[in-house]
Every structure is written in C-alpha cells, then in structure tokens.
Design an enzyme around this catalytic site. Structure first.
Site, PDB file in Angstrom:
ATOM      1  N   TYR A 198     -16.156   3.768   8.083  1.00  0.00           N
ATOM      2  CA  TYR A 198     -14.704   3.562   8.110  1.00  0.00           C
ATOM      3  C   TYR A 198     -14.163   3.845   9.523  1.00  0.00           C
ATOM      4  CZ  TYR A 198      -9.734   4.593   7.252  1.00  0.00           C
ATOM      5  OH  TYR A 198      -8.362   4.627   7.314  1.00  0.00           O
TER       6      TYR A 198
ATOM      7  N   GLY B 145       0.830  -1.206   0.000  1.00  0.00           N
ATOM      8  CA  GLY B 145       0.000   0.000   0.000  1.00  0.00           C
ATOM      9  C   GLY B 145       0.863   1.253   0.000  1.00  0.00           C
ATOM     10  N   MET B 146       0.181   2.392   0.053  1.00  0.00           N
ATOM     11  CA  MET B 146       0.887   3.684  -0.047  1.00  0.00           C
ATOM     12  C   MET B 146       1.865   3.881   1.116  1.00  0.00           C
ATOM     13  SD  MET B 146      -0.725   7.437  -0.630  1.00  0.00           S
ATOM     14  CE  MET B 146      -1.697   7.496   0.873  1.00  0.00           C
TER      15      MET B 146
ATOM     16  N   ASP C  11      -4.355 -13.040   3.825  1.00  0.00           N
ATOM     17  CA  ASP C  11      -5.639 -12.330   3.814  1.00  0.00           C
ATOM     18  C   ASP C  11      -6.119 -12.281   5.256  1.00  0.00           C
ATOM     19  OD1 ASP C  11      -8.210 -11.405   3.674  1.00  0.00           O
ATOM     20  OD2 ASP C  11      -8.790 -12.662   1.964  1.00  0.00           O
ATOM     21  N   ILE C  12      -6.055 -11.101   5.848  1.00  0.00           N
ATOM     22  CA  ILE C  12      -6.335 -11.010   7.296  1.00  0.00           C
ATOM     23  C   ILE C  12      -7.804 -11.277   7.629  1.00  0.00           C
ATOM     24  CG2 ILE C  12      -4.356  -9.491   7.739  1.00  0.00           C
ATOM     25  CD1 ILE C  12      -6.409  -7.157   8.051  1.00  0.00           C
TER      26      ILE C  12
HETATM   27  N1  LIG Z   1      -4.525   6.983   3.617  1.00  0.00           N
HETATM   28  C1  LIG Z   1      -4.839   7.760   4.647  1.00  0.00           C
HETATM   29  O1  LIG Z   1      -5.039   8.980   4.514  1.00  0.00           O
HETATM   30  C2  LIG Z   1      -4.921   7.173   6.046  1.00  0.00           C
HETATM   31  C3  LIG Z   1      -5.306   7.994   7.098  1.00  0.00           C
HETATM   32  C4  LIG Z   1      -5.382   7.451   8.387  1.00  0.00           C
HETATM   33  C5  LIG Z   1      -5.072   6.126   8.610  1.00  0.00           C
HETATM   34  N2  LIG Z   1      -4.709   5.338   7.552  1.00  0.00           N
HETATM   35  C6  LIG Z   1      -4.410   3.917   7.808  1.00  0.00           C
HETATM   36  O2  LIG Z   1      -3.049   3.663   7.450  1.00  0.00           O
HETATM   37  C7  LIG Z   1      -2.925   2.346   6.919  1.00  0.00           C
HETATM   38  C8  LIG Z   1      -2.237   2.375   5.563  1.00  0.00           C
HETATM   39  O3  LIG Z   1      -3.000   3.218   4.686  1.00  0.00           O
HETATM   40  P1  LIG Z   1      -2.683   3.305   3.135  1.00  0.00           P
HETATM   41  O4  LIG Z   1      -3.255   4.581   2.648  1.00  0.00           O
HETATM   42  O5  LIG Z   1      -1.245   2.974   2.874  1.00  0.00           O
HETATM   43  O6  LIG Z   1      -3.616   2.116   2.598  1.00  0.00           O
HETATM   44  P2  LIG Z   1      -3.584   1.349   1.199  1.00  0.00           P
HETATM   45  O7  LIG Z   1      -2.710   2.059   0.225  1.00  0.00           O
HETATM   46  O8  LIG Z   1      -5.011   1.085   0.833  1.00  0.00           O
HETATM   47  O9  LIG Z   1      -2.855  -0.019   1.584  1.00  0.00           O
HETATM   48  C9  LIG Z   1      -3.493  -1.051   2.267  1.00  0.00           C
HETATM   49  C10 LIG Z   1      -2.951  -2.360   1.746  1.00  0.00           C
HETATM   50  O10 LIG Z   1      -3.616  -3.429   2.429  1.00  0.00           O
HETATM   51  C11 LIG Z   1      -3.992  -4.415   1.466  1.00  0.00           C
HETATM   52  N3  LIG Z   1      -5.147  -5.157   1.946  1.00  0.00           N
HETATM   53  C12 LIG Z   1      -6.461  -4.848   1.836  1.00  0.00           C
HETATM   54  N4  LIG Z   1      -7.224  -5.826   2.361  1.00  0.00           N
HETATM   55  C13 LIG Z   1      -6.375  -6.776   2.825  1.00  0.00           C
HETATM   56  C14 LIG Z   1      -6.569  -8.029   3.465  1.00  0.00           C
HETATM   57  N5  LIG Z   1      -7.794  -8.496   3.722  1.00  0.00           N
HETATM   58  N6  LIG Z   1      -5.481  -8.754   3.812  1.00  0.00           N
HETATM   59  C15 LIG Z   1      -4.226  -8.302   3.530  1.00  0.00           C
HETATM   60  N7  LIG Z   1      -3.981  -7.127   2.914  1.00  0.00           N
HETATM   61  C16 LIG Z   1      -5.049  -6.369   2.565  1.00  0.00           C
HETATM   62  C17 LIG Z   1      -4.328  -3.586   0.238  1.00  0.00           C
HETATM   63  O11 LIG Z   1      -4.340  -4.396  -0.919  1.00  0.00           O
HETATM   64  P3  LIG Z   1      -5.296  -3.964  -2.162  1.00  0.00           P
HETATM   65  O12 LIG Z   1      -4.822  -2.611  -2.588  1.00  0.00           O
HETATM   66  O13 LIG Z   1      -5.053  -5.045  -3.159  1.00  0.00           O
HETATM   67  O14 LIG Z   1      -6.702  -3.926  -1.604  1.00  0.00           O
HETATM   68  C18 LIG Z   1      -3.210  -2.552   0.244  1.00  0.00           C
HETATM   69  O15 LIG Z   1      -2.051  -3.026  -0.396  1.00  0.00           O
HETATM   70  C19 LIG Z   1      -4.353   1.763   6.898  1.00  0.00           C
HETATM   71  O16 LIG Z   1      -4.529   0.965   8.030  1.00  0.00           O
HETATM   72  C20 LIG Z   1      -5.256   2.984   6.970  1.00  0.00           C
HETATM   73  O17 LIG Z   1      -6.496   2.694   7.596  1.00  0.00           O
HETATM   74  C21 LIG Z   1      -4.620   5.822   6.280  1.00  0.00           C
END
Ligand SMILES: NC(=O)c1ccc[n+]([C@@H]2O[C@H](COP(=O)([O-])OP(=O)(O)OC[C@H]3O[C@@H](n4cnc5c(N)ncnc54)[C@H](OP(=O)(O)O)[C@@H]3O)[C@@H](O)[C@H]2O)c1
Length: 296
Positions: free
Chosen positions: A133, A11-12, A44-45
């Site tokens: 969410y 992920g990002m 897959d969690i």
């Molecule tokens: N982005 C924000 O602004 C933000 C703000 C506050 C908190 N956060 C938290 O920070 C964390 C990282 O965010 P991010 O923006 O980097 O998220 P992201 O880019 O969506 O990355 C999440 C990763 O988890 C994978 N994933 C999804 N479902 C899964 C599953 N069941 N089992 C295993 N892997 C799975 C996704 O794969 P796919 O892409 O293939 O689905 C993706 O590679 C998250 O927990 C998010 O809630 C993010």
C-alpha cells in the site's frame, strides 16, 4: 469561485470533504467552491482514456484525488491491483488535470515511511515504505510530481469519520460483543478526524498552497491507547483491553512502528494546526451520539 472535482467522493474522507468544501466561505466569494463529487459509478481512474475525457468534460480548476485501494492487507495480496488504482490511477488523473490546466491534490499516507526515524517525520524526510500500500501510494506521489507542476500532496494517517469503517467504529462494535479486546501496542501514530482534515484541505486550497504537507490531529498514541481512550470517552471502561504486539496479531502487511507526522509546515502555511486528537475524538463521539450535523 473555483470549480473543484473530488474523485472518491463517496468514501469516508470524501463525504465529509464535500460537506466542508460546499460550506466554505471567503471574502468576495474567493474562498468558495463549486463542488462536483464523483466515485466509481461516475469514473474509474484505472481507465486512462475514460478518466482523461471525463475530466476534460467538466474542466475543473482543481481535481482532488481521494480514490484509492485503501485495504492495506488486501494490497499486500493484490499488488497489481494496488498499483493499478493507487499509482497508475493517479497518473491518469494527473494527465487529465494537466490537459485542462487544473491543480491536483493527492491524499497520501504515513505508510510511505519505514517508522525507524524515532521522531516525527518532516515532509522532506526520505520515504521507504514497508508494505505494498505504501509503495503504491509513493508511486502515486512520484507520478504527481512528474506530471503536474501545480500539485498538493497531503499525507495523513489513522483516519476515522462517520462515513466509513474505521478503528473507532470497530472498537465500539467489538466492545458490545466481547468483554475483552487485544489491541496492538507497538505502533504509534496520530488518530485523525476526517472533518478536521477536510478543513485543513479547504484552507490549503484557499491559500493556493503547493507542494507536500503533513496534516494530522496533534499528539500521538498507540492503537492500544487509542482504544482505551475510545472506551473511556464512551463510558465503556468495563471492557478489558490487553496490549499485544503486531507480530502476535500477524497481519499480512508490515506497518511502521513510529510514523508520527510533523505538522509545523502546515501551521506556517495556514496559520493553524489540527486540534489535539483526544479533543477531536470527544467531538466525534458527541456527534455520533447526538446525531447533530458535523458542519454547522
Ligand atoms: N483511511 C485512512 O486512514 C487513510 C490514511 C492515509 C491516507 N489515506 C488516503 O486518503 C484517501 C481517502 O481515504 P478514505 O479512507 O476516505 O478511503 P475510502 O473510504 O476507501 O474511499 C475511497 C473511495 O474511492 C473509490 N474508488 C476505489 N477505486 C476507485 C477507482 N478505480 N476509481 C474511482 N473511485 C475508486 C472507493 O469506492 P469503493 O468503496 O466502491 O471501492 C471509495 O468510495 C485515500 O487516497 C487514502 O489512500 C487514508
């Protein structure tokens, strides 16, 4: 050297975090990490048995769970799936980590708060999420507190980085397509660069920290102000930006109007805070333009 398993590694945030953890240095190798990165292809969690056995298979010292259903409006329409990934999934990871006595780190969000406080939120303030969410991430926090004594909950917000779709990349793309943009001006938060957040996570791990921390770049703005800053820093001031209300945008998920997170606790813990958001944004835009490595 601690063995760290990062789930959600593609992920990002995950991709920058892997780079930062792999380059972390410390005295006598104490602050260094052996890093394993997994994403949906490896684990897959949502699957309890598979998650437990996979974690037990690598016996990490620390598990960082970044895996989440992060589409905030999508969660509103798919409540069951949001809970399955963000809440139940966290429980499965926590159980797996507990079985091997590993520390667990969970990334949570400002959307656990309702935004009505009117001043920056402390870690001890009561959550009251306005959308699915936020509710699902709060449940994840609660499972973690229940299932794992040695845990770290890091709440962050408004992330952007090189490896995912985010507000900065959307504004830069839209500015090439349209002469004027309409951007929400009634939500205030702190844009946060994934590299800066990754460094704070690494520091918290090196300090052996426990409990809940807020970690965001310093300062706050609205999405409208953020959009204007992105365009100014990219020399695209010719694009007009019109402030609009969230109501007019009409997104399915309600967002808090003021969800700025206080980071004093982080500063007391690791001796520093993240730099101001405008400085981080300039650095990020330079990285994009020059293609230079993020972690030297
Ligand atoms: N982005 C924000 O602004 C933000 C703000 C506050 C908190 N956060 C938290 O920070 C964390 C990282 O965010 P991010 O923006 O980097 O998220 P992201 O880019 O969506 O990355 C999440 C990763 O988890 C994978 N994933 C999804 N479902 C899964 C599953 N069941 N089992 C295993 N892997 C799975 C996704 O794969 P796919 O892409 O293939 O689905 C993706 O590679 C998250 O927990 C998010 O809630 C993010």
């Amino acid at each position: 050297m601690k063995r760290v398993l990062v789930i959600g590694a593609k992920g990002m945030l995950g991709r920058d975090l892997l780079e930062v953890l792999r380059s972390a240095r410390g005295e006598n190798r104490q602050g260094e990490f052996e890093v394993i990165g997994w994403d949906l292809q490896e684990i897959d969690i949502r699957q309890e048995a598979g998650t437990l056995s996979k974690i037990e298979g690598v016996r990490p010292d620390i598990v960082i769970n970044l895996a989440a259903y992060t589409d905030v409006d999508g969660c509103e329409k798919n409540r069951d799936e949001a809970l399955r990934v963000n809440a139940e999934g966290m429980k499965h990871v926590a159980r797996g980590a507990r079985a091997v006595s590993a520390k667990i780190v969970y990334l949570s969000t400002d959307y656990v708060f309702d935004g009505k406080k009117g001043e920056p939120y402390l870690e001890t303030d009561s959550p009251n999420p306005l959308n699915v969410y936020g509710q699902s991430k709060l449940k994840g926090e609660e499972y973690l507190q229940q299932w794992a004594e040695d845990h770290l909950i890091i709440r962050t917000q408004w992330l952007y980085g090189r490896h995912g779709r985010n507000f900065v990349s959307s504004i830069l793309r839209l500015a090439k397509e349209k002469p004027d943009l309409s951007i929400v001006d009634d939500q205030t938060g702190s844009p946060t660069y994934t590299v800066d957040l990754s460094r704070a996570i690494a520091a918290l791990l090196q300090h052996g920290s426990r409990g809940t921390f807020h970690a965001v770049n310093q300062g706050a703005c609205t999405w409208y102000t953020f959009a204007r800053s992105i365009l100014t820093a990219s020399r695209m001031e010719n694009v007009t930006v019109t402030p609009i209300s969230s109501e007019r945008l009409g997104r399915p998920a309600v967002r808090p109007s003021y969800s700025v997170l206080d980071t004093q606790k982080l500063r007391q813990e690791i001796g520093s805070e993240l730099r101001p958001w405008s400085e981080a944004l300039r650095d990020y835009l330079n990285v994009l333009q020059s293609n230079r490595p993020v972690v030297p």
